[in-house]
Design a protein around this motif. Structure first.
Motif, PDB file in Angstrom:
ATOM      1  N   LYS A 515       0.817  -1.218   0.000  1.00 51.01           N
ATOM      2  CA  LYS A 515       0.000   0.000   0.000  1.00 51.01           C
ATOM      3  C   LYS A 515       0.850   1.267   0.000  1.00 51.01           C
ATOM      4  CE  LYS A 515      -4.172  -1.988   1.955  1.00 51.01           C
ATOM      5  NZ  LYS A 515      -5.252  -1.852   2.949  1.00 51.01           N
ATOM      6  N   GLU A 516       2.128   1.099   0.309  1.00 46.00           N
ATOM      7  CA  GLU A 516       3.028   2.253   0.249  1.00 46.00           C
ATOM      8  C   GLU A 516       3.448   2.555  -1.186  1.00 46.00           C
ATOM      9  OE1 GLU A 516       7.359   3.790   0.551  1.00 46.00           O
ATOM     10  OE2 GLU A 516       6.724   1.773   0.012  1.00 46.00           O
ATOM     11  N   LYS A 517       3.158   1.632  -2.114  1.00 48.77           N
ATOM     12  CA  LYS A 517       3.661   1.750  -3.486  1.00 48.77           C
ATOM     13  C   LYS A 517       2.577   2.219  -4.450  1.00 48.77           C
ATOM     14  CE  LYS A 517       7.686  -0.434  -2.674  1.00 48.77           C
ATOM     15  NZ  LYS A 517       7.446  -1.071  -1.396  1.00 48.77           N
ATOM     16  N   ALA A 518       2.754   3.392  -5.030  1.00 51.31           N
ATOM     17  CA  ALA A 518       1.915   3.877  -6.142  1.00 51.31           C
ATOM     18  C   ALA A 518       0.434   3.662  -5.886  1.00 51.31           C
ATOM     19  CB  ALA A 518       2.340   3.208  -7.445  1.00 51.31           C
ATOM     20  N   LEU A 520      -2.017   5.821  -5.334  1.00 46.74           N
ATOM     21  CA  LEU A 520      -2.914   6.671  -6.123  1.00 46.74           C
ATOM     22  C   LEU A 520      -2.994   6.194  -7.565  1.00 46.74           C
ATOM     23  CD1 LEU A 520      -1.997  10.238  -4.805  1.00 46.74           C
ATOM     24  CD2 LEU A 520      -4.002   8.869  -4.250  1.00 46.74           C
ATOM     25  N   LEU A 521      -1.854   5.761  -8.121  1.00 54.65           N
ATOM     26  CA  LEU A 521      -1.871   5.227  -9.483  1.00 54.65           C
ATOM     27  C   LEU A 521      -2.721   3.976  -9.547  1.00 54.65           C
ATOM     28  CD1 LEU A 521      -0.832   5.231 -12.410  1.00 54.65           C
ATOM     29  CD2 LEU A 521       1.126   3.882 -11.627  1.00 54.65           C
ATOM     30  N   TYR A 522      -2.584   3.092  -8.566  1.00 54.10           N
ATOM     31  CA  TYR A 522      -3.363   1.847  -8.533  1.00 54.10           C
ATOM     32  C   TYR A 522      -4.857   2.145  -8.532  1.00 54.10           C
ATOM     33  CZ  TYR A 522      -4.851  -2.821  -7.025  1.00 54.10           C
ATOM     34  OH  TYR A 522      -5.466  -4.046  -6.945  1.00 54.10           O
ATOM     35  N   ARG A 523      -5.253   3.086  -7.685  1.00 58.65           N
ATOM     36  CA  ARG A 523      -6.680   3.396  -7.604  1.00 58.65           C
ATOM     37  C   ARG A 523      -7.150   4.151  -8.846  1.00 58.65           C
ATOM     38  NH1 ARG A 523      -8.591   1.788  -2.916  1.00 58.65           N
ATOM     39  NH2 ARG A 523      -7.105   1.376  -1.245  1.00 58.65           N
ATOM     40  N   TYR A 596     -19.023  -2.020 -13.076  1.00 57.57           N
ATOM     41  CA  TYR A 596     -18.432  -0.778 -12.566  1.00 57.57           C
ATOM     42  C   TYR A 596     -18.183  -0.895 -11.071  1.00 57.57           C
ATOM     43  CZ  TYR A 596     -18.115   4.110 -11.092  1.00 57.57           C
ATOM     44  OH  TYR A 596     -17.714   5.286 -10.526  1.00 57.57           O
ATOM     45  N   TYR A 597     -19.167  -1.407 -10.343  1.00 58.16           N
ATOM     46  CA  TYR A 597     -19.046  -1.510  -8.892  1.00 58.16           C
ATOM     47  C   TYR A 597     -17.868  -2.417  -8.514  1.00 58.16           C
ATOM     48  CZ  TYR A 597     -20.278  -2.150  -4.000  1.00 58.16           C
ATOM     49  OH  TYR A 597     -20.247  -2.173  -2.635  1.00 58.16           O
ATOM     50  N   LYS A 598     -17.750  -3.549  -9.218  1.00 50.97           N
ATOM     51  CA  LYS A 598     -16.689  -4.498  -8.896  1.00 50.97           C
ATOM     52  C   LYS A 598     -15.315  -3.916  -9.207  1.00 50.97           C
ATOM     53  CE  LYS A 598     -14.938  -9.131  -9.878  1.00 50.97           C
ATOM     54  NZ  LYS A 598     -15.080 -10.346 -10.709  1.00 50.97           N
ATOM     55  N   LEU A 599     -15.195  -3.276 -10.370  1.00 52.70           N
ATOM     56  CA  LEU A 599     -13.892  -2.761 -10.786  1.00 52.70           C
ATOM     57  C   LEU A 599     -13.447  -1.584  -9.934  1.00 52.70           C
ATOM     58  CD1 LEU A 599     -14.216  -2.968 -14.665  1.00 52.70           C
ATOM     59  CD2 LEU A 599     -12.771  -4.372 -13.201  1.00 52.70           C
ATOM     60  N   LYS A 600     -14.402  -0.730  -9.534  1.00 51.31           N
ATOM     61  CA  LYS A 600     -14.008   0.443  -8.767  1.00 51.31           C
ATOM     62  C   LYS A 600     -13.913   0.161  -7.270  1.00 51.31           C
ATOM     63  CE  LYS A 600     -14.947   5.250  -7.736  1.00 51.31           C
ATOM     64  NZ  LYS A 600     -15.802   6.426  -7.908  1.00 51.31           N
ATOM     65  N   TYR A 601     -14.936  -0.517  -6.728  1.00 58.56           N
ATOM     66  CA  TYR A 601     -14.999  -0.652  -5.270  1.00 58.56           C
ATOM     67  C   TYR A 601     -14.518  -2.014  -4.773  1.00 58.56           C
ATOM     68  CZ  TYR A 601     -17.779   3.579  -5.544  1.00 58.56           C
ATOM     69  OH  TYR A 601     -18.204   4.859  -5.787  1.00 58.56           O
ATOM     70  N   GLY A 602     -14.430  -2.994  -5.695  1.00 63.03           N
ATOM     71  CA  GLY A 602     -14.037  -4.325  -5.247  1.00 63.03           C
ATOM     72  C   GLY A 602     -12.593  -4.654  -5.512  1.00 63.03           C
ATOM     73  N   ASN A 603     -11.829  -3.700  -6.028  1.00 61.27           N
ATOM     74  CA  ASN A 603     -10.444  -3.969  -6.414  1.00 61.27           C
ATOM     75  C   ASN A 603      -9.514  -3.720  -5.238  1.00 61.27           C
ATOM     76  OD1 ASN A 603      -8.340  -4.633  -8.087  1.00 61.27           O
ATOM     77  ND2 ASN A 603      -9.087  -3.394  -9.785  1.00 61.27           N
ATOM     78  N   GLU A 604      -9.651  -4.529  -4.201  1.00 63.44           N
ATOM     79  CA  GLU A 604      -8.825  -4.357  -3.013  1.00 63.44           C
ATOM     80  C   GLU A 604      -7.457  -5.013  -3.225  1.00 63.44           C
ATOM     81  OE1 GLU A 604      -9.545  -2.443  -0.440  1.00 63.44           O
ATOM     82  OE2 GLU A 604     -11.383  -1.930  -1.512  1.00 63.44           O
ATOM     83  N   SER A 734      12.552  -7.513 -14.652  1.00 65.65           N
ATOM     84  CA  SER A 734      11.588  -6.470 -15.033  1.00 65.65           C
ATOM     85  C   SER A 734      11.188  -5.733 -13.765  1.00 65.65           C
ATOM     86  CB  SER A 734      10.370  -7.070 -15.737  1.00 65.65           C
ATOM     87  OG  SER A 734       9.626  -7.894 -14.847  1.00 65.65           O
ATOM     88  N   TYR A 735      10.307  -4.752 -13.901  1.00 67.19           N
ATOM     89  CA  TYR A 735       9.955  -3.892 -12.769  1.00 67.19           C
ATOM     90  C   TYR A 735       8.437  -3.753 -12.685  1.00 67.19           C
ATOM     91  CZ  TYR A 735      14.890  -2.721 -13.121  1.00 67.19           C
ATOM     92  OH  TYR A 735      16.260  -2.805 -13.183  1.00 67.19           O
ATOM     93  N   ALA A 736       7.964  -3.459 -11.489  1.00 70.14           N
ATOM     94  CA  ALA A 736       6.523  -3.222 -11.291  1.00 70.14           C
ATOM     95  C   ALA A 736       6.348  -2.165 -10.218  1.00 70.14           C
ATOM     96  CB  ALA A 736       5.803  -4.511 -10.885  1.00 70.14           C
ATOM     97  N   ASN A 737       5.240  -1.440 -10.294  1.00 71.61           N
ATOM     98  CA  ASN A 737       4.944  -0.430  -9.277  1.00 71.61           C
ATOM     99  C   ASN A 737       4.643  -1.070  -7.934  1.00 71.61           C
ATOM    100  OD1 ASN A 737       3.689   0.630 -12.094  1.00 71.61           O
ATOM    101  ND2 ASN A 737       4.648   2.297 -10.961  1.00 71.61           N
ATOM    102  N   SER A 738       4.036  -2.246  -7.970  1.00 63.20           N
ATOM    103  CA  SER A 738       3.801  -3.051  -6.772  1.00 63.20           C
ATOM    104  C   SER A 738       3.455  -4.446  -7.264  1.00 63.20           C
ATOM    105  CB  SER A 738       2.659  -2.491  -5.920  1.00 63.20           C
ATOM    106  OG  SER A 738       1.411  -2.696  -6.560  1.00 63.20           O
ATOM    107  N   ALA A 739       3.445  -5.438  -6.369  1.00 63.60           N
ATOM    108  CA  ALA A 739       3.047  -6.786  -6.772  1.00 63.60           C
ATOM    109  C   ALA A 739       1.601  -6.784  -7.251  1.00 63.60           C
ATOM    110  CB  ALA A 739       3.238  -7.747  -5.602  1.00 63.60           C
ATOM    111  N   ASN A 740       0.752  -6.001  -6.592  1.00 66.79           N
ATOM    112  CA  ASN A 740      -0.663  -5.945  -6.989  1.00 66.79           C
ATOM    113  C   ASN A 740      -0.848  -5.359  -8.385  1.00 66.79           C
ATOM    114  OD1 ASN A 740      -3.080  -6.516  -4.883  1.00 66.79           O
ATOM    115  ND2 ASN A 740      -1.147  -6.187  -3.804  1.00 66.79           N
ATOM    116  N   HIS A 741       0.041  -4.439  -8.782  1.00 69.04           N
ATOM    117  CA  HIS A 741      -0.070  -3.862 -10.115  1.00 69.04           C
ATOM    118  C   HIS A 741       0.070  -4.916 -11.214  1.00 69.04           C
ATOM    119  CE1 HIS A 741       0.230   0.237  -8.514  1.00 69.04           C
ATOM    120  NE2 HIS A 741      -0.147   0.633  -9.707  1.00 69.04           N
ATOM    121  N   LEU A 742       0.791  -5.980 -10.925  1.00 70.77           N
ATOM    122  CA  LEU A 742       0.975  -7.024 -11.932  1.00 70.77           C
ATOM    123  C   LEU A 742      -0.344  -7.686 -12.317  1.00 70.77           C
ATOM    124  CD1 LEU A 742       4.150  -8.759 -10.450  1.00 70.77           C
ATOM    125  CD2 LEU A 742       4.058  -7.344 -12.515  1.00 70.77           C
TER     126      LEU A 742
END
Length: 1007
Positions: A515-518, A520-523, A596-604, A734-742
């Protein structure tokens, strides 16, 4: 030297001032002459004009004299229009000069009653009355009333041909929204102010417009751009008002803030003192209007460690506030708090406590201001190592924030109460830090558990704040605290995991790291995906944003009125209704627009074990840099480790040294620092890794500036560059903003792309067709780039698609075509703006007769694009480089393409040599076509280059710039492996049929 430059600049600047006030003074002379011979009825009209003119040129004594005469004559003649004007001027003066808001309100409302009763037709004055009322209500934080008054002004101006005057109203509305905390609306009205000013074209309007933009660009720390606007405003102000006008002081104040936030405190001090000189000339040595300027001067002296001078100016600021009638005076509080901190800095404990207590006892303070006083005292105790006193003061600050009695016993409050403002997060974070230090003193595990609980509360506050009720004013400060929260969470969770071996603490540490990584970009990507793939109507989106804006406003009012039960309860009732409406809205969205609901609010964020399930053969190496330690999460599909290392104090400098040694091609310096960084950052991981592992690096902080494949496993002194022991020899990286970004796009519907074709652009200057080709250049903004044309010609032999050359390789063509292709390849000029990342850009070829685009694709334009590409190759200078933002990573061109919808990127971290890029890019695409992973294809292209480069072109500068970020998996390429498999299948079928036929014939052959 700086002072001398400012002195010379001042002389040149003041040379324009001799004619600035001539227009006003000549009009005043004419009016005074007219006053001598006209009758009393006409004198009222002349005096009306004189009061206004004297006010404009800060001739206060003459203004008061003329106003008194206007008031006397108006009553003597029963001139209701004169009384109307006299009350208006008295209200304006009471607020703007005397700083008596209550008196100002009485006179302005009296003017409105007179005007309404006697049907006085004077739209200009009505407009000014409502504008001043709006300013007063804004300063009293009665924002509903202020907004009503400003809307009245706009209505009056538009109905009476005075729309030009809305330049000032848009300025005031921008200031109001800034006070509320809505930066989006602040900048919207600032831009409207400037646009209208430019449209009107006169100097006064343009002065207001440029001053407005400068003022609000400072708030978002876009300092270089703000400086340009402020200097233009200063020049306009001088020509309009002269050198000694209050508006000149206001512009000097803006310039002082710009220099202060830029760290140029000597320059900031010079500008602030210029403002002081003007204001003292207008208002005298001690006046409420000077308090803010004195505080700014004091702050600059404090930053320069000149504490005696700082105290002198803070004391002057405090004296200025004593004449203010209203008890609730934030300037008085600021002066006292500044004095307390100043004495604390000089270790004067007695005076520090004295002024902290004086600040706490300022009458009429709202809850947030009182809470700030206690937290300031808590910080002071913390620095002195008095942690128990610090903890008590923080708890008192929280109690005040929640309207609880000061001495309420320690208890973790509900998240929903703390998440209404930025302060709730800060207070819980600071408490957690105190508990960490109490653990360090006592080694009592209970303190560590309390700290972990508080960091979890902070995490919940952050989630609530970001997902629901964003106060955009706080977002400017938010990431600084977010990084501290999550670093603290990692630190505490790792200690508890080492103590107990409980896996829940390992899971907790990983989530904090992610959660410390990117974040705002993730959301932002989650929201963009929700909008892109759910086809939500615009009206629904607008309704949601309106609801959230109203909720944010009510929360800000509740926080601001903790001490006023009637006002607070009114907003609490409104908030309850709004929250019910929001909950109902979310239920309806979930039913009507489930995607929309799943993609915006369920993407934990995925927990550690879910990430492991998705990793396959990849190994994630995620770094977290705290002030004292390096934490490394090494994650495979079947196991994971947390490795804690001591952070060298010069780590950031070593990373910078490595970059500089690469750019300057300094062999020995590079050899030394690349090996030392390997020893620090990667050697401890080797026991857990296998050669040929595909490693996904998740950097943190300055590690974003480090190309890991260029680290040296052993010192190679004496060996040529191509023979050094690079990390790339053993691993694919390779590189990633966070593991979740992958895995952020895993739940998206299948994207329809245009046959996986490539869209490519090369750069050509105007003279490219006739000039000779020079390949020995970088892809910066200064040269033609013949290598880019060679580059995309070679790629076109491998991939079908559209390839643009010459004037056709334009920005307009890119914008029109870009969303239809799976691969975007941009071999162009690149330019990074560290001062304002939104203005980093790619430069396209000059287009013939294009009046719609300027040829520069800025980051802010990319953010507004909708790209469906699987891969973007930005083969230009520094496309992966940019300003580092804590908690978000690099503000690069590549990040903008991620935001716009691109899954994976191939970027450059420094200048791209135009002679080298074509060969590297050709090999990259050749290996990609063979079915390799993107990172594997890039690795093989680099290694292949090293084999053939020779001694003069094998330094990492030439080949090491490019990196892959994001999804590194192979691409299904049309004309690639699929076509080969089809060909092979046809061949097999052909030979099988031949064999079958031959066999059949043999069986029928007669014996």
């Amino acid at each position: 030297m700086r002072t001398f430059i400012f002195f010379i600049f001042g002389i040149l600047f003041l040379s324009f001032a001799s004619n600035a006030q001539k227009h006003y003074l000549s009009e005043i002379d004419s009016l005074n002459k007219e006053l001598a011979y006209v009758n009393d009825t006409l004198k009222v009209k002349v005096l009306d004009q004189l009061v206004r003119k004297y006010f404009s040129v800060n001739e206060n004594a003459k203004m008061y004299s003329s106003l008194n005469e206007l008031e006397r004559l108006s009553h003597a003649l029963s001139s209701y229009e004169g009384q109307f004007k006299a009350n208006f001027y008295q209200g304006m003066i009471a607020f703007n000069i005397e700083w008596q808001p209550s008196k100002a309100l009485r006179h302005l409302h009296r003017a409105l009653k007179i005007g309404e009763k006697y049907k006085i037709n004077d739209p200009k004055t009505y407009s000014s009355i409502y504008n001043n009322l709006g300013l007063i209500y804004k300063n009293l934080e009665q924002f509903d009333s202020a907004a009503y008054c400003y809307q009245k002004v706009i209505q009056i101006n538009e109905n009476n041909g005075l729309a030009k005057n809305n330049v000032v109203i848009y300025l005031n509305m921008a200031r109001m929204h800034h006070a509320i905390g809505n930066i989006v609306l602040t900048l919207k009205y600032a831009k409207k102010c400037l646009d209208l000013a430019v449209k009107e074209g006169d100097d006064l309007s343009q002065f207001i417009g440029h001053k407005t933009m400068a003022e609000f660009l400072v708030y978002i720390r876009s300092l270089d751009v703000a400086r340009d606007y402020a200097k233009r405003a200063r020049s306009l102000c001088l020509s309009i008002y002269g050198k000694d006008h209050s508006n000149m002081a206001a512009v000097s104040s803006i310039l002082s803030k710009i220099e202060f936030y830029s760290g140029n405190h000597e320059n900031a001090l010079l500008y602030a003192k210029q403002g002081e000189k003007i204001l003292v000339k207008i208002y005298g040595n001690i006046h409420p209007k000077l308090a803010g300027t004195f505080i700014v001067i004091g702050h600059n002296y404090s930053e320069l460690n000149q504490y005696d001078s700082a105290k002198y100016y803070y004391q002057k600021a405090f004296k200025c506030t004593n004449s203010i009638q209203e008890e609730n005076n934030l300037t008085r509080l600021m002066a006292l708090q500044a004095l307390a901190k100043c004495y604390a800095s000089t270790n004067d404990h007695k005076n520090a406590i004295k002024y902290f207590n004086l600040a706490l006892n300022v009458k009429g303070l709202q809850a947030e201001a009182r809470s700030t006083g206690y937290s300031d005292m808590a910080k002071y105790f913390f620095k002195k190592g008095e942690f128990t006193k610090s903890l008590k003061a923080y708890q008192q600050a929280i109690n005040i924030n929640l309207s609880l009695p000061l001495d309420t016993e320690y208890k973790d409050p509900p998240v929903e109460l703390l998440s209404t403002s930025y302060r709730g997060l800060l207070l819980m974070q600071w408490k957690a830090e105190v508990h960490e230090h109490l653990y360090s003193q006592s080694k009592e595990r209970e303190y560590l558990i309390k700290a972990a609980t508080e960091y979890q509360i902070c995490d919940s506050i952050i989630n609530t704040f970001r997902n629901n009720y964003q106060n955009t004013k706080d977002l400017l400060n938010y990431n600084q605290s977010v990084v501290k929260v999550y670093n603290g969470g990692v630190r505490v969770s790792q200690k508890l995991y080492d103590m107990s071996g409980d896996r829940k603490y390992k899971q907790m540490a990983f989530l904090f790291a992610e959660k410390e990584k990117a974040n705002l970009l993730y959301r932002s990507i989650s929201l963009q995906n929700a909008l892109r793939y759910s086809f939500l109507p615009d009206s629904v989106l607008a309704y949601e944003e309106t609801l959230k804006g109203q909720i944010t406003f009510c929360l800000s009012r509740i926080n601001a009125n903790r001490n006023d039960d009637s006002i607070r309860q009114n907003y609490e009732e409104r908030l309850l209704t709004l929250e019910r409406n929001h909950e109902k809205f979310l239920r309806e969205i979930e039913d009507l627009f489930p995607r929309y609901y799943k993609l915006k609010y369920g993407n934990e964020f995925l927990p550690l074990h879910e990430i492991q399930k998705k990793l396959a053969e990849n190994v994630v190496v995620e770094y977290v840099l705290t002030e004292e330690s390096i934490y490394i999460f090494l994650i495979r599909s079947n196991n994971s480790q947390i490795i804690k290392l001591e952070r060298p104090g010069d780590l950031d400098q070593r990373i910078e040294d490595m970059r500089l040694s690469i750019l300057s091609k300094q062999y020995q310096e590079y050899n030394d620092v690349a090996h030392s960084l390997y020893k620090i950052l990667f050697e401890p991981l080797e026991p857990y890794l296998n050669k040929e592992d595909h490693i996904v690096i998740v950097p943190d902080g300055k590690l974003w500036y480090l190309n890991f494949d260029l680290l040296l496993k052993s010192e190679g002194t004496g060996k040529p560059f191509y023979a050094l022991d690079y990390l790339i020899n053993d691993y694919t990286i390779s590189y990633a903003n966070s593991a979740n970004h992958l895995f952020i796009n895993d739940d998206l519907p299948t994207i329809t792309r245009s046959s996986n074709k490539c869209l490519a652009f090369s750069y050509s200057s105007d003279s490219a067709a006739t000039s000779s080709m020079d390949f020995l250049v970088l892809r910066d903004f200064t040269h033609d780039l013949p290598g880019t044309r060679e580059e995309i010609r070679s790629i076109s032999k491998l991939f079908p698609g559209k390839y643009y050359f010459g004037s056709l390789a334009s920005e307009a063509n890119f914008k029109r075509e870009s969303q239809h292709y799976s691969i975007l390849h941009l071999a162009l000029h690149g330019e990074v703006s560290d001062a304002d990342p939104l203005y980093s850009k790619l430069k396209f070829s000059p287009a013939d007769n294009d009046s719609t685009e300027d040829g520069y694709l800025n980051i802010y334009e990319i953010y507004n694009m909708n790209l469906n590409s699987e891969l973007a190759v930005l083969s230009a200078c520094n496309t992966g480089y940019g300003r580092l933002e804590k908690g978000e990573g690099l503000m690069s061109l590549g990040r903008a393409f991620q935001y716009a919808g691109v899954n994976s990127l191939l970027l450059s971290n420094w200048g791209v040599p135009d002679e080298v890029a074509p060969a590297l890019m050709y090999d990259f695409y050749r290996y990609l076509k063979q079915g390799m992973k993107k990172s594997e294809a890039l690795r093989n292209a680099k290694l292949n280059y090293l084999k053939t480069a020779g001694i003069h072109k094998s330094a990492p500068f030439y080949w090491g710039s490019f990196v892959v970020i994001g999804d590194a998996s192979p691409m299904e390429i049309e004309g690639g492996r699929s076509r080969n498999w089809i060909f092979a299948l046809i061949s097999i079928c052909f030979f099988a049929s031949v064999l079958w036929t031959s066999t059949f014939r043999l069986t029928e052959r007669p014996l």
